[in-house]
Structures are given as structure tokens and as C-alpha cells.
Scaffold this motif. Structure first.
Motif, PDB file in Angstrom:
ATOM      1  N   ASN A  70       9.250  -1.047   5.945  1.00 22.74           N
ATOM      2  CA  ASN A  70       8.820  -0.826   4.800  1.00 22.74           C
ATOM      3  C   ASN A  70       9.042   0.805   4.460  1.00 22.74           C
ATOM      4  N   GLN A  78      -5.070   1.445   2.273  1.00 21.76           N
ATOM      5  CA  GLN A  78      -4.960   0.065   2.641  1.00 21.76           C
ATOM      6  C   GLN A  78      -5.333  -0.106   4.130  1.00 21.76           C
ATOM      7  N   ALA A  82      -3.630  -3.755   6.641  1.00 22.09           N
ATOM      8  CA  ALA A  82      -2.358  -3.834   6.116  1.00 22.09           C
ATOM      9  C   ALA A  82      -1.515  -4.352   7.441  1.00 22.09           C
ATOM     10  N   ARG A  86      -0.660  -8.688   4.171  1.00 25.36           N
ATOM     11  CA  ARG A  86       0.088  -7.898   3.209  1.00 25.36           C
ATOM     12  C   ARG A  86      -0.874  -7.141   1.994  1.00 25.36           C
ATOM     13  N   SER A  88      -2.101  -4.666  -0.951  1.00 30.57           N
ATOM     14  CA  SER A  88      -1.946  -4.486  -2.459  1.00 30.57           C
ATOM     15  C   SER A  88      -2.205  -2.910  -2.470  1.00 30.57           C
ATOM     16  N   GLY A  89      -1.765  -2.510  -3.753  1.00 31.71           N
ATOM     17  CA  GLY A  89      -1.800  -1.059  -4.272  1.00 31.71           C
ATOM     18  C   GLY A  89      -0.650  -0.155  -3.705  1.00 31.71           C
ATOM     19  N   PHE A  90      -0.707   1.110  -3.898  1.00 27.15           N
ATOM     20  CA  PHE A  90       0.371   1.734  -3.806  1.00 27.15           C
ATOM     21  C   PHE A  90       0.223   2.344  -2.294  1.00 27.15           C
ATOM     22  N   PRO A  91       1.047   2.536  -1.501  1.00 30.64           N
ATOM     23  CA  PRO A  91       2.706   2.280  -1.738  1.00 30.64           C
ATOM     24  C   PRO A  91       2.981   0.765  -1.607  1.00 30.64           C
ATOM     25  N   GLU A  92       3.305  -0.069  -2.439  1.00 28.41           N
ATOM     26  CA  GLU A  92       3.798  -1.512  -2.140  1.00 28.41           C
ATOM     27  C   GLU A  92       4.666  -1.961  -0.894  1.00 28.41           C
ATOM     28  N   PRO A  93       4.470  -2.671  -0.218  1.00 25.81           N
ATOM     29  CA  PRO A  93       5.375  -2.712   1.058  1.00 25.81           C
ATOM     30  C   PRO A  93       6.570  -3.556   0.336  1.00 25.81           C
ATOM     31  N   GLN A  94       7.786  -2.964   0.982  1.00 27.41           N
ATOM     32  CA  GLN A  94       8.979  -3.704   0.263  1.00 27.41           C
ATOM     33  C   GLN A  94       9.360  -4.831   1.080  1.00 27.41           C
ATOM     34  N   TRP A  96       7.053  -6.791   3.708  1.00 31.27           N
ATOM     35  CA  TRP A  96       6.124  -7.146   4.592  1.00 31.27           C
ATOM     36  C   TRP A  96       6.277  -8.248   5.463  1.00 31.27           C
TER      37      TRP A  96
END
Length: 148
Positions: A70, A78, A82, A86, A88-94, A96
Motif C-alpha cells: 500500500n 486505523q 488494519a 481492510r 476504512s478512512g484515510f489513507p485508503e489502502p490501495q 489490501w
């Protein structure tokens, strides 16, 4: 008719231990116990500290895999969760997964949750030690992933 008993050459009648021999053995056992027991008393706490460090190493490995997939570590919000599902929120995992990085997040050896922080994409994990509070000395001292 009387039977004759034969003597077997080289065989002597065995005797029991003398009181002095028994006392010497008891004294030696007492000395060994006196030297060994104090060293073993502190071992459970040391084992828990080593276990916390080992768990932090496994977190580090999972977080490195997360980073490779990611290009960032989970945020403080998170947290370590995490690694299990998976986030949620920022930063979103590209990218996962597809499998969780860990099956579950264990508690520290004293039954407390590990604390995870991420500032400027540099994470720190720490256990609050046996007292479950920040700071402390000895077994109650905080254990940080920076020390592992």
C-alpha cells in the motif's frame, strides 16, 4: 541335613548410609536450592518482556508487508486492526490483502492492548508493561518497538 552356603568371591555385604552422609546430601541440596530459587523467581516477568518483544517483531513484519502492498502504514486511527481486516478512512489502502496480514491482534503478555501510533509514516508500537499505564520502572516499564 544342613545345606552349606557358598560364598561368592568379590561380593560383600552392603551397608546403608550413615547419618553423616545423609546430612551432607541434604546440605548440598539445600545449597543448590538456595542458589537456584532466587534466580528463578524473576524469570516469569523476564519471559513476558521477551514475549512482548517477539510479538512486536511479528507486528513489524506484518506492517512491512502492508507497506509493500500500500506504500504507507496504517494511520494511528486505523491502528493494528488494519492488519486483520481492510481499514476504512484515510489513507485508503490501495491493494489490501487478499489475505489478512495477521489472523488476530494479540494482547500483550499482561492482557493489555498494544498501543500503535503513526506520525509522518513512521510507526511505533508499545506495551504499557505490567501496570498498564504509561511510564514505570522494572516490569512496569513501557516496551517500545524502537527498542526491539
Amino acid at each position: 541335613m544342613r545345606m552349606k552356603t557358598r560364598k561368592i568371591p568379590g561380593r560383600r555385604r552392603t551397608r546403608g548410609f550413615t547419618l553423616l552422609e545423609i546430612l551432607i546430601v541434604v546440605l548440598i541440596i539445600g545449597l543448590i536450592v538456595a542458589l537456584v530459587v532466587p534466580n528463578l523467581v524473576g524469570q516469569p516477568d523476564q519471559a513476558k518482556i521477551k514475549m512482548a518483544r517477539a510479538q512486536m517483531s511479528s507486528f513489524d513484519t506484518a506492517l512491512q508487508m502492508y507497506y509493500l502492498n500500500n506504500s504507507h502504514y496504517p494511520s494511528t486511527d486505523q491502528g493494528l486492526d488494519a492488519l486483520v481486516e481492510r481499514p476504512s478512512g484515510f489513507p485508503e489502502p490501495q491493494s489490501w490483502g487478499p489475505q489478512p496480514y495477521m489472523k488476530r491482534i494479540p494482547l500483550d503478555p499482561w492482557g493489555n492492548e498494544y498501543v500503535y501510533t503513526n506520525e509522518n509514516n513512521e510507526f511505533v508500537i508499545y506495551s504499557l508493561g505490567s501496570d498498564g499505564e504509561e511510564g514505570g520502572d522494572g516490569v512496569a516499564e513501557d516496551i517500545s518497538s524502537n527498542d526491539v
